[in-house]
Motif scaffolding. Sequence first.
Motif, PDB file in Angstrom:
ATOM      1  N   ASP A  87     -61.193 -49.722  10.250  1.00  0.00           N
ATOM      2  CA  ASP A  87     -61.922 -48.995   9.111  1.00  0.00           C
ATOM      3  C   ASP A  87     -61.093 -47.761   8.866  1.00  0.00           C
ATOM      4  O   ASP A  87     -61.123 -47.049   7.777  1.00  0.00           O
ATOM      5  CB  ASP A  87     -63.294 -48.431   9.494  1.00  0.00           C
ATOM      6  N   HIS A  88     -60.324 -47.190   9.731  1.00  0.00           N
ATOM      7  CA  HIS A  88     -59.362 -45.980   9.456  1.00  0.00           C
ATOM      8  C   HIS A  88     -58.058 -46.224  10.270  1.00  0.00           C
ATOM      9  O   HIS A  88     -57.875 -46.959  11.176  1.00  0.00           O
ATOM     10  CB  HIS A  88     -60.369 -44.701   9.923  1.00  0.00           C
ATOM     11  N   PRO A  89     -57.221 -45.496   9.683  1.00  0.00           N
ATOM     12  CA  PRO A  89     -55.606 -45.574  10.380  1.00  0.00           C
ATOM     13  C   PRO A  89     -55.560 -44.504  11.735  1.00  0.00           C
ATOM     14  O   PRO A  89     -54.169 -44.482  12.049  1.00  0.00           O
ATOM     15  CB  PRO A  89     -54.919 -44.928   9.270  1.00  0.00           C
ATOM     16  N   LEU A  90     -56.410 -44.236  12.326  1.00  0.00           N
ATOM     17  CA  LEU A  90     -56.269 -43.257  13.312  1.00  0.00           C
ATOM     18  C   LEU A  90     -56.642 -44.237  14.716  1.00  0.00           C
ATOM     19  O   LEU A  90     -57.410 -45.297  14.864  1.00  0.00           O
ATOM     20  CB  LEU A  90     -57.224 -42.317  13.551  1.00  0.00           C
ATOM     21  N   SER A  91     -55.963 -44.293  15.656  1.00  0.00           N
ATOM     22  CA  SER A  91     -55.801 -44.902  17.002  1.00  0.00           C
ATOM     23  C   SER A  91     -55.939 -43.792  18.035  1.00  0.00           C
ATOM     24  O   SER A  91     -55.885 -42.725  18.216  1.00  0.00           O
ATOM     25  CB  SER A  91     -54.515 -45.857  17.255  1.00  0.00           C
ATOM     26  N   LYS A  92     -57.050 -44.207  19.275  1.00  0.00           N
ATOM     27  CA  LYS A  92     -57.256 -43.403  20.329  1.00  0.00           C
ATOM     28  C   LYS A  92     -56.296 -44.099  21.243  1.00  0.00           C
ATOM     29  O   LYS A  92     -56.086 -45.101  21.604  1.00  0.00           O
ATOM     30  CB  LYS A  92     -58.717 -43.567  20.613  1.00  0.00           C
ATOM     31  N   LEU A  93     -55.454 -43.176  22.024  1.00  0.00           N
ATOM     32  CA  LEU A  93     -54.816 -43.387  23.330  1.00  0.00           C
ATOM     33  C   LEU A  93     -55.104 -42.606  24.489  1.00  0.00           C
ATOM     34  O   LEU A  93     -55.657 -41.613  24.576  1.00  0.00           O
ATOM     35  CB  LEU A  93     -53.418 -42.924  23.055  1.00  0.00           C
ATOM     36  N   ILE A  94     -55.749 -43.541  25.555  1.00  0.00           N
ATOM     37  CA  ILE A  94     -56.236 -43.134  26.712  1.00  0.00           C
ATOM     38  C   ILE A  94     -55.368 -43.401  27.886  1.00  0.00           C
ATOM     39  O   ILE A  94     -55.108 -44.876  27.952  1.00  0.00           O
ATOM     40  CB  ILE A  94     -57.632 -43.544  27.089  1.00  0.00           C
ATOM     41  N   VAL A  95     -54.665 -42.590  28.600  1.00  0.00           N
ATOM     42  CA  VAL A  95     -53.721 -42.921  29.827  1.00  0.00           C
ATOM     43  C   VAL A  95     -54.199 -42.242  30.890  1.00  0.00           C
ATOM     44  O   VAL A  95     -54.317 -40.907  31.003  1.00  0.00           O
ATOM     45  CB  VAL A  95     -52.182 -42.650  29.251  1.00  0.00           C
ATOM     46  N   HIS A  96     -54.351 -43.188  31.930  1.00  0.00           N
ATOM     47  CA  HIS A  96     -54.598 -42.599  33.375  1.00  0.00           C
ATOM     48  C   HIS A  96     -53.148 -42.956  34.182  1.00  0.00           C
ATOM     49  O   HIS A  96     -52.725 -43.972  34.232  1.00  0.00           O
ATOM     50  CB  HIS A  96     -55.863 -43.052  34.346  1.00  0.00           C
TER      51      HIS A  96
END
Length: 287
Positions: A87-96
């Motif tokens: 629905d939108h062009p933003l991605s979430k990045l989650i790194v451990h």
Amino acid sequence: MNKPFNASYMKASIRQATLVLLTLLGQQAAIAQDSHGIDTLVSRKAVTSAKLFGIGYTQHLDTYLSPGEYSGAELRFVSHTIRDNDDHPLSKLIVHQGFLSSTKNKAHNANELAGLYTFSYGLLYNWHFLDGNINLKAGATTNLEMGFDYNLRNSNNPAQLRAALNISPTAAITYDTHLGNFPITLRYELAAPLMGVMFSPNYGQSYYEIFSRGDYDHNAVFTHPFNTPSLHHMLTLDITVMRQTFRMGYLGDVRQARVNGLRQHQYTHALVIGWVKHFRLIKYSPR
């Protein structure tokens, strides 16, 4: 002797067959109704999750513990997750990310142990090229770091606490193609801390003075590219074989600091290997 024809039994059988047929037709109508959007299962969030193990060579320097450089082996674990939304062009990045290292000085008469855990959370904007085969992401991540350095030879000030919070511009580019009949993905990601805050004792200051006596001496230091020039990057190849996706590549981690009259650096070059899972988050959406 033949039994007489039973008309009532025949009528009951016809009624049962008719009832079964109407039930089946009702189920088909419900399925058709669902396919027209009355009640649907919506899949808008795509998740790519990678679990990587790394082994490499590292060089450490912390002049609070020793004026000399230490080098040796490092073991690292990386949990890397990207959540995309249709629905939108933003991605979430989650790194451990975490590592443990064991190093020696050049004379091989002293050892240091080090460990660090980093949590990163970011938002990246997406651009797509070549019919979606190339994806460019760019944005920023917030990074929290906690760790330690421990010199086994020192009796005075043997350990150093590592703690930092920073914001890093981050970018990643992926290219989807094929190697013969196997789908592959080439990916390069990099991040460079822009500003933040880190903990550091001052030159000549002991931890007893900091934590027992409460003597503050500029121990929370504002960081920027001129006093902590650093770079984290990773180049990987994903290959899918029999519906299983494997990832392998190179990880480079350069951390440097010159604060409070002390110098620190850590240079790591590591080979990483692991597996990747692709899946979508499904949500029931009545209409």
